[in-house]
Design a protein around this motif. Sequence first.
Motif, PDB file in Angstrom:
ATOM      1  N   UNK B  37       0.789  -1.235   0.000  1.00 12.67           N
ATOM      2  CA  UNK B  37       0.000   0.000   0.000  1.00 12.67           C
ATOM      3  C   UNK B  37       0.817   1.280   0.000  1.00 12.67           C
ATOM      4  N   UNK B  38       2.138   1.178   0.122  1.00 12.01           N
ATOM      5  CA  UNK B  38       2.913   2.403   0.289  1.00 12.01           C
ATOM      6  C   UNK B  38       2.686   3.390  -0.848  1.00 12.01           C
ATOM      7  N   UNK B  39       2.789   2.926  -2.069  1.00 16.07           N
ATOM      8  CA  UNK B  39       2.707   3.850  -3.193  1.00 16.07           C
ATOM      9  C   UNK B  39       1.342   4.529  -3.268  1.00 16.07           C
ATOM     10  N   UNK B  40       0.310   3.731  -3.095  1.00 12.99           N
ATOM     11  CA  UNK B  40      -1.028   4.305  -3.164  1.00 12.99           C
ATOM     12  C   UNK B  40      -1.255   5.287  -2.021  1.00 12.99           C
ATOM     13  N   UNK B  76      -6.537  -3.473   8.875  1.00 10.76           N
ATOM     14  CA  UNK B  76      -5.337  -2.629   8.787  1.00 10.76           C
ATOM     15  C   UNK B  76      -5.305  -1.745   7.553  1.00 10.76           C
ATOM     16  N   UNK B  77      -5.740  -2.265   6.400  1.00  6.74           N
ATOM     17  CA  UNK B  77      -5.705  -1.435   5.193  1.00  6.74           C
ATOM     18  C   UNK B  77      -6.636  -0.234   5.335  1.00  6.74           C
ATOM     19  N   UNK B  78      -7.816  -0.478   5.868  1.00  7.14           N
ATOM     20  CA  UNK B  78      -8.737   0.627   6.103  1.00  7.14           C
ATOM     21  C   UNK B  78      -8.189   1.620   7.100  1.00  7.14           C
ATOM     22  N   UNK B  79      -7.570   1.087   8.130  1.00 10.81           N
ATOM     23  CA  UNK B  79      -6.944   1.957   9.136  1.00 10.81           C
ATOM     24  C   UNK B  79      -5.883   2.842   8.489  1.00 10.81           C
ATOM     25  N   UNK B  80      -5.072   2.242   7.619  1.00  7.95           N
ATOM     26  CA  UNK B  80      -3.997   3.005   6.988  1.00  7.95           C
ATOM     27  C   UNK B  80      -4.552   4.133   6.120  1.00  7.95           C
ATOM     28  N   UNK B  81      -5.536   3.813   5.300  1.00  5.06           N
ATOM     29  CA  UNK B  81      -6.099   4.847   4.433  1.00  5.06           C
ATOM     30  C   UNK B  81      -6.740   5.960   5.268  1.00  5.06           C
ATOM     31  N   UNK B  82      -7.503   5.545   6.262  1.00  9.85           N
ATOM     32  CA  UNK B  82      -8.165   6.545   7.102  1.00  9.85           C
ATOM     33  C   UNK B  82      -7.126   7.423   7.797  1.00  9.85           C
ATOM     34  N   UNK B 148     -14.219   7.534   6.732  1.00 10.51           N
ATOM     35  CA  UNK B 148     -12.777   7.722   6.606  1.00 10.51           C
ATOM     36  C   UNK B 148     -12.295   8.956   7.357  1.00 10.51           C
ATOM     37  N   UNK B 149     -13.043  10.022   7.229  1.00  6.69           N
ATOM     38  CA  UNK B 149     -12.616  11.279   7.823  1.00  6.69           C
ATOM     39  C   UNK B 149     -13.086  11.438   9.262  1.00  6.69           C
ATOM     40  N   UNK B 150     -14.023  10.594   9.670  1.00  7.60           N
ATOM     41  CA  UNK B 150     -14.574  10.756  11.000  1.00  7.60           C
ATOM     42  C   UNK B 150     -15.476  11.968  11.104  1.00  7.60           C
ATOM     43  N   UNK B 151     -16.066  12.330   9.990  1.00  7.90           N
ATOM     44  CA  UNK B 151     -16.978  13.477   9.967  1.00  7.90           C
ATOM     45  C   UNK B 151     -18.417  12.971   9.879  1.00  7.90           C
ATOM     46  N   UNK B 152     -19.380  13.789  10.264  1.00  2.00           N
ATOM     47  CA  UNK B 152     -20.772  13.476   9.958  1.00  2.00           C
ATOM     48  C   UNK B 152     -20.996  13.466   8.442  1.00  2.00           C
ATOM     49  N   UNK B 153     -21.932  12.653   7.995  1.00  2.00           N
ATOM     50  CA  UNK B 153     -22.216  12.575   6.559  1.00  2.00           C
ATOM     51  C   UNK B 153     -22.619  13.953   6.024  1.00  2.00           C
TER      52      UNK B 153
END
Lengths: 409, 172
Positions: B37-40, B76-82, B148-153
Amino acid sequence: MTDLDSDIERRLREVLHAVIPHLLDADADDAARPGVRSSRARRVRVLAAAAAVALVALTVGSLATSRRHVEVVGTAPPQETATPVSVADEPTSTTSTTATIDPAQRPPDADLFLPTVLPDGFDAGAASYIARTDAAATPGFWTRLFVGTGDRPPVLLVIGGSEPSSPVGEIQDMTARSSWPSYRLAVAGPSGAALLASGGLAKQQLRALGDVDFAAQQPVTLPDGLTEVPYDQAPDTTYAVTWNGPSDRSVTVNVGSSHGVDALSNGITWPIEVRDTPTGQIFVSVDESDATFVQVGHVVDDHVVNVEARNLTVDEAVAVAESIAPTTPDVWAGIVPPDRTPATPLPPMGGTLPQRFSDRLGALADTDGPVASQHGDITVSLRRSGESDGCVDLTFGGTPTSRSCPTCG
Amino acid sequence: MPGVVGEPLLPALRHATATGDPGAADLALIDALYRAHRDELAALAAAITLDRELAMEVVHDVFVGLQRHVGNVANPAGYLHRSVVQRSISVLRRRRTSSRHPLPRPAVVLTPEIDETWQAVTALPVRERAVVVLRFWRDLSEADIADTLGWPVGTVKSTLHRALRRLKEQLR
């Protein structure tokens, strides 16, 4: 969606997929960063656009010692030249874009908080100002929001930050380009630069606010019945609990003391109603592009409950917010993770916990079992910490719901 | 330990390994995630921060953070992107955007339309740019962006609306 919308989205997909994968390529030309390299000319255009909406910041001392205000007429297009407007001149027919809220769901006496979507000048201007203060990493960036009373409550948004290069003492009358009565931008502040964005205040009233020290982040007393409500234009922290019911019905509650009434933030784009309920002022906005989405903001002391409801009526969403908001500290503790303190507390709000909340807290403290309320087929149960899990239970039509909660799982 | 996880291993992660000594399985997982996932993630961070070195710092910091919590992270992948998105926004808000290591000009032939559109994207406020990137590059739904952002929709909706309106004005 318009053809222009589709075209923009197509271009964005194409461009982002073409450019982003190559941003870190080693053989790339290091000539410059896109958007900066180009962009002396572009920046000039951006700044010109910003200037056109007169987002100006004042140096403090100049305003404090020499209260000279300059009408800005040269920055607006000729056909939009500002026109001095008194309170008596304010237009009142401003409801043309509020039809997305089903009238059947709106109580007949509901006040219309923002009569229509805000003018382009407000949105672009405020966002541009915020972007530039963000870009400067202004440590003291803050926002404060004040609302008045009446059928057309005045609104005052104060944005703080430093913008030392801006002219001093400018006020721009945006009325001519605005569908919002008496909309103006100005900047003032004895101890710090601040942007005042006003709806419903006359120019003289706005000027009078130049003596108010908003930047000190202390409670202030304002004329014209303006009182402060928690507000954060760019919330960083939210605490969310989601209940998923049948038929795509869901309720998400965000709780915090730092992110203000999110419905008001949406109000920059969508119309907002304000409702005075037994538990306090509740703000309601409905997504103009998605009528199944209702957002309700309920201010409780210095806490805010934001309810995002999907496929609920406005009244149901308001009732849920009203039921959840005035609850006990124990229940708050169950909803808000105790280890997540707000990063940026709101400025002091002043005042004390309203009596109606104290009464509610006392009643709940004397109750052994859960406190439930019924709204249509939705049941809201508040459980005291220790009796259950300290959280709020929602039931849709008797059907068990799945719940996602940061603290309770 | 390097024999287990192989090379390359993040320098910061190597340091953390020396002091934290997570399990070999965890390190192998982190290393695999890094390779995958590093490059992405770096491109995602670069698209938001518009700073090449800062983007790499963000990615490395996030991997170091993952190293501390990997046993408790379900996705983990979701955690990384978030984490990359949130940290990219966060660090940019704390730093001057006068970039220390400005992004290279993309190594791609840009048509005038692409160039103009990309310039407009880079001129967006960081929050709006992040939402636009997540929506139109990552193809996330508004609900997924909110997660992902932890924001309200609602905040995502209004932010995206403002961004698109700003882009329309710029590109008209």
